[in-house]
Scaffold this motif. Structure first.
Motif, PDB file in Angstrom:
ATOM      1  N   LEU A 182       0.798  -1.219   0.000  1.00  0.00           N
ATOM      2  CA  LEU A 182       0.000   0.000   0.000  1.00  0.00           C
ATOM      3  C   LEU A 182       0.828   1.265   0.000  1.00  0.00           C
ATOM      4  O   LEU A 182       0.501   2.239  -0.630  1.00  0.00           O
ATOM      5  N   TRP A 183       1.880   1.240   0.791  1.00  0.00           N
ATOM      6  CA  TRP A 183       2.659   2.475   0.841  1.00  0.00           C
ATOM      7  C   TRP A 183       4.126   2.148   0.688  1.00  0.00           C
ATOM      8  O   TRP A 183       4.553   1.030   0.895  1.00  0.00           O
ATOM      9  N   SER A 184       4.868   3.159   0.301  1.00  0.00           N
ATOM     10  CA  SER A 184       6.299   2.932   0.190  1.00  0.00           C
ATOM     11  C   SER A 184       6.990   3.888   1.145  1.00  0.00           C
ATOM     12  O   SER A 184       6.500   4.971   1.424  1.00  0.00           O
ATOM     13  N   MET A 185       8.124   3.444   1.656  1.00  0.00           N
ATOM     14  CA  MET A 185       8.881   4.285   2.573  1.00  0.00           C
ATOM     15  C   MET A 185       9.502   5.411   1.762  1.00  0.00           C
ATOM     16  O   MET A 185      10.050   5.166   0.699  1.00  0.00           O
ATOM     17  N   PRO A 186       9.423   6.625   2.280  1.00  0.00           N
ATOM     18  CA  PRO A 186      10.157   7.691   1.591  1.00  0.00           C
ATOM     19  C   PRO A 186      11.646   7.356   1.666  1.00  0.00           C
ATOM     20  O   PRO A 186      12.160   7.045   2.730  1.00  0.00           O
ATOM     21  N   ASP A 187      12.297   7.348   0.537  1.00  0.00           N
ATOM     22  CA  ASP A 187      13.714   7.004   0.534  1.00  0.00           C
ATOM     23  C   ASP A 187      14.392   7.936  -0.464  1.00  0.00           C
ATOM     24  O   ASP A 187      14.313   7.737  -1.659  1.00  0.00           O
ATOM     25  N   GLU A 188      15.017   9.004   0.078  1.00  0.00           N
ATOM     26  CA  GLU A 188      15.594   9.986  -0.834  1.00  0.00           C
ATOM     27  C   GLU A 188      17.023   9.602  -1.162  1.00  0.00           C
ATOM     28  O   GLU A 188      17.626   8.770  -0.478  1.00  0.00           O
ATOM     29  N   SER A 189      17.539  10.256  -2.193  1.00  0.00           N
ATOM     30  CA  SER A 189      18.857   9.842  -2.671  1.00  0.00           C
ATOM     31  C   SER A 189      19.923  10.070  -1.600  1.00  0.00           C
ATOM     32  O   SER A 189      20.846   9.272  -1.468  1.00  0.00           O
ATOM     33  N   TRP A 190      19.784  11.142  -0.788  1.00  0.00           N
ATOM     34  CA  TRP A 190      20.818  11.363   0.239  1.00  0.00           C
ATOM     35  C   TRP A 190      20.779  10.262   1.282  1.00  0.00           C
ATOM     36  O   TRP A 190      21.803   9.858   1.822  1.00  0.00           O
ATOM     37  N   GLN A 191      19.563   9.693   1.524  1.00  0.00           N
ATOM     38  CA  GLN A 191      19.482   8.598   2.486  1.00  0.00           C
ATOM     39  C   GLN A 191      20.181   7.356   1.949  1.00  0.00           C
ATOM     40  O   GLN A 191      20.878   6.663   2.674  1.00  0.00           O
ATOM     41  N   ARG A 192      19.940   7.119   0.656  1.00  0.00           N
ATOM     42  CA  ARG A 192      20.629   5.980   0.046  1.00  0.00           C
ATOM     43  C   ARG A 192      22.136   6.175   0.123  1.00  0.00           C
ATOM     44  O   ARG A 192      22.877   5.252   0.464  1.00  0.00           O
ATOM     45  N   ALA A 193      22.581   7.407  -0.171  1.00  0.00           N
ATOM     46  CA  ALA A 193      24.023   7.693  -0.145  1.00  0.00           C
ATOM     47  C   ALA A 193      24.584   7.437   1.254  1.00  0.00           C
ATOM     48  O   ALA A 193      25.630   6.808   1.418  1.00  0.00           O
ATOM     49  N   VAL A 194      23.860   7.909   2.280  1.00  0.00           N
ATOM     50  CA  VAL A 194      24.342   7.711   3.649  1.00  0.00           C
ATOM     51  C   VAL A 194      24.434   6.224   3.959  1.00  0.00           C
ATOM     52  O   VAL A 194      25.411   5.757   4.549  1.00  0.00           O
ATOM     53  N   ARG A 195      23.399   5.453   3.532  1.00  0.00           N
ATOM     54  CA  ARG A 195      23.438   4.017   3.803  1.00  0.00           C
ATOM     55  C   ARG A 195      24.647   3.355   3.159  1.00  0.00           C
ATOM     56  O   ARG A 195      25.348   2.570   3.775  1.00  0.00           O
ATOM     57  N   TRP A 196      24.888   3.711   1.880  1.00  0.00           N
ATOM     58  CA  TRP A 196      26.054   3.133   1.199  1.00  0.00           C
ATOM     59  C   TRP A 196      27.334   3.519   1.928  1.00  0.00           C
ATOM     60  O   TRP A 196      28.224   2.697   2.123  1.00  0.00           O
ATOM     61  N   ALA A 197      27.427   4.784   2.308  1.00  0.00           N
ATOM     62  CA  ALA A 197      28.636   5.265   2.983  1.00  0.00           C
ATOM     63  C   ALA A 197      28.847   4.489   4.285  1.00  0.00           C
ATOM     64  O   ALA A 197      29.960   4.069   4.603  1.00  0.00           O
ATOM     65  N   LEU A 198      27.753   4.264   5.039  1.00  0.00           N
ATOM     66  CA  LEU A 198      27.868   3.532   6.301  1.00  0.00           C
ATOM     67  C   LEU A 198      28.344   2.108   6.047  1.00  0.00           C
ATOM     68  O   LEU A 198      29.231   1.612   6.737  1.00  0.00           O
ATOM     69  N   GLY A 199      27.764   1.493   5.010  1.00  0.00           N
ATOM     70  CA  GLY A 199      28.159   0.132   4.672  1.00  0.00           C
ATOM     71  C   GLY A 199      29.643   0.082   4.322  1.00  0.00           C
ATOM     72  O   GLY A 199      30.389  -0.769   4.815  1.00  0.00           O
ATOM     73  N   ALA A 200      30.084   1.041   3.505  1.00  0.00           N
ATOM     74  CA  ALA A 200      31.489   1.077   3.091  1.00  0.00           C
ATOM     75  C   ALA A 200      32.395   1.283   4.304  1.00  0.00           C
ATOM     76  O   ALA A 200      33.428   0.632   4.450  1.00  0.00           O
ATOM     77  N   THR A 201      31.984   2.193   5.206  1.00  0.00           N
ATOM     78  CA  THR A 201      32.783   2.452   6.406  1.00  0.00           C
ATOM     79  C   THR A 201      32.929   1.178   7.232  1.00  0.00           C
ATOM     80  O   THR A 201      34.009   0.884   7.747  1.00  0.00           O
TER      81      THR A 201
END
Ligand SMILES: Nc1ncnc2c1ncn2[C@@H]1O[C@H](COP(=O)(O)OP(=O)(O)OP(=O)(O)O)[C@@H](O)[C@H]1O
Ligand SMILES: [Mg+2]
Lengths: 266, 223
Positions: free
Chosen positions: B191-210
């Protein structure tokens, strides 16, 4: 239209059937009442009518079969039943999925499971809520509403599947008089819109005036099937363990006391 | 020597800022303190007094409190606090349902998603049911208060009804779910999708890389 012809059913692990030679037809827009003593087989018949027995709980038909809109249902996967005939039980709480945070999501769960698009799901959900007049509950937490409203939510979530037939097993058993009235009204509205309903109930007062036909079960057999008015006044109901509606009891009491029945109004 | 504090303190700072933004600062600090306090006290006592070191700060009987011990305790504490704050922030700000539905969107099967959410949601229901059954058993004279032993004995008769009750619930619930096409195979449209903006994706990737970098650095002995 849904029909059972000569149906028998036995539970898994039992050799003797609990339903024998059941003939039952549910026409569109018709409300059929199902009465009988405890253990007479009402719940079992409800499960058989919607394919959950034997489909989900096991056991086997010992004769006959279920036909919906001219199509024999034997061997069809369970989820194909859900768009043809829905079933509701007595406890609104245990029928909630337990995975949703709002009534809206709860009602939307069925259409979602059907793989409908978001737009269709939302449209059906809104329609089902509107049909039962419970739009105002949409945002409420399903577990935190009253029993009567809960039962309306359950019925709404069945309606969202748009089944032409609905089977309800003692939908008002846990409800107070107000809740019972709400559900009764909702059922009347559904039938007026063409849904066929089978309602198992101990409360014959609810069935009186709601149903067109009433079926009496005893020990797994249909012992009487006829127009509601006539069946609910039948002498033998008490022997079959069925309470008479208040209207009939009153008429009998007045007759026995020698009071002119036309002088009494209910 | 300060190197050991830098990472955890930075994490604590970030978590506190996020907690303020999420409006859960008070709850989270209180919960973390309560959770880490028992461990913290034992860590401090054990490491301050038993850790070998050259700089003795004070002596109590046979025990030396060394600067090295204090340092070790301090580092452990900031780490503990960093860990409990991050876990706390996650728990307090993430609706488990939203998490699971987002996982379903990313490929988790609807069945697995259902099991996960139903399990999370079952806890409060079980607790409520246990409370109700407890009340009714007490009304019939069962002792569930008093000494610990009496209470344990009082709990036993509750186990049956709570578990059996939920089993019959499960039976009815599974029939009710069946009636809503739960067993239909195939994906669903949520029914609904989580708001997921590009900066959030970037932060997640950065955290994973760290995270990966930190592990590699640790293994190769550069951190
Ligand atoms: N899961 C089951 N396994 C085996 N036998 C069952 C099962 N459920 C019901 N029965 C038996 O089937 C018969 C009919 O029971 P059913 O529950 O259909 O009656 P009912 O008319 O709905 O009764 P009530 O008014 O108490 O709801 C009874 O003899 C009962 O013992
Ligand atoms: Mg029953």
């Amino acid at each position: 239209m849904l029909s059972l012809r000569g149906v028998g059913y036995r539970y898994a692990g039992y050799s003797t059937p609990v339903l024998h030679d059941i003939d039952l037809t549910l026409a569109d827009g018709e409300i059929v009442g199902l009465v009988g003593a405890n253990e007479s087989g009402k719940s079992t018949l409800c499960l058989v009518t919607c394919g959950l027995a034997p489909g989900s709980i096991g056991g086997a038909l010992t004769g006959g079969g279920l036909v919906i809109d001219g199509e024999p249902m034997a061997g069809k996967p369970l989820h194909e039943f859900s768009t043809r005939v829905g079933i509701g039980f007595q406890n609104p709480i245990t029928q909630l999925s337990g995975v949703t945070g709002s009534v809206f999501e709860e009602v939307a769960l069925g259409p979602m499971n059907l793989g409908l698009t978001q737009r269709d799901t939302v449209e059906r959900t809104k329609e089902a809520l509107a049909t039962l007049g419970i739009e105002h509950l949409a945002e409420r937490e399903p577990r935190r509403i009253s029993g009567g409203q809960g039962q309306l939510v359950v019925i709404a979530s069945l309606l969202a599947m748009r089944p032409p037939h609905l089977v309800l097993d003692e939908p008002t058993a846990q409800l107070d008089p107000e809740g019972t009235r709400l559900v009764g009204e909702a059922l009347r509205g559904l039938a007026a819109n063409g849904t066929a309903l089978l309602v198992a109930e101990h409360k014959t007062d609810l069935l009186d005036g709601l149903c067109r036909r009433v079926i009496v079960l005893e020990e797994g057999r249909i012992v009487l099937d006829g127009p509601a008015g006539a069946v609910l006044e039948d002498e033998r109901l008490i022997d079959w363990g069925v309470d008479l509606p208040a209207r009939v009891r009153l008429a009998r009491a007045t007759a026995a006391a020698g009071i002119d029945p036309t002088m009494v109004s209910v | 020597m300060l190197g050991g504090y830098l990472g955890p303190t930075a994490i604590i700072a970030v978590m506190l800022v996020l907690a303020v933004r999420g409006g859960v600062l008070g709850t989270i600090v209180r919960a973390s303190l309560l959770l880490t306090l028992p461990i913290a006290i034992s860590v401090v006592l054990v490491s301050v007094f038993t850790r070998a070191g050259t700089t003795v700060l004070l002596q109590i009987g046979p025990f030396d409190a060394t600067l090295e011990g204090v340092d070790f305790a301090g580092q452990t504490l900031v780490r503990l606090f960093a860990i409990s704050l991050s876990i706390g922030l996650f728990v307090l700000t993430t609706d488990p349902r939203a998490l699971v539905f987002d996982l379903e969107r990313r490929g988790l099967s609807p069945r697995a998603a259902f099991v996960a959410v139903a399990t999370i949601e079952a806890v409060p229901t079980l607790v409520e049911r246990a409370a109700v059954i407890g009340e009714s058993q007490r009304a019939r004279g069962l002792d569930t208060e008093g000494s610990l032993r009496a209470r344990l004995r009082g709990l036993l008769p509750l186990v049956g009804p709570v578990i059996l009750g939920s089993l019959t619930d499960v039976e009815e619930r599974s029939l009710a779910l069946e009636s809503r096409a739960f067993s239909r195979p195939g994906r669903r449209h949520l029914l609904w999708s989580m708001p997921d903006e590009s900066w959030q994706r970037a932060v997640r990737w950065a955290l994973g890389a760290t995270l990966v970098l930190a592990i590699v650095a640790r293994i190769t002995g550069r951190l």
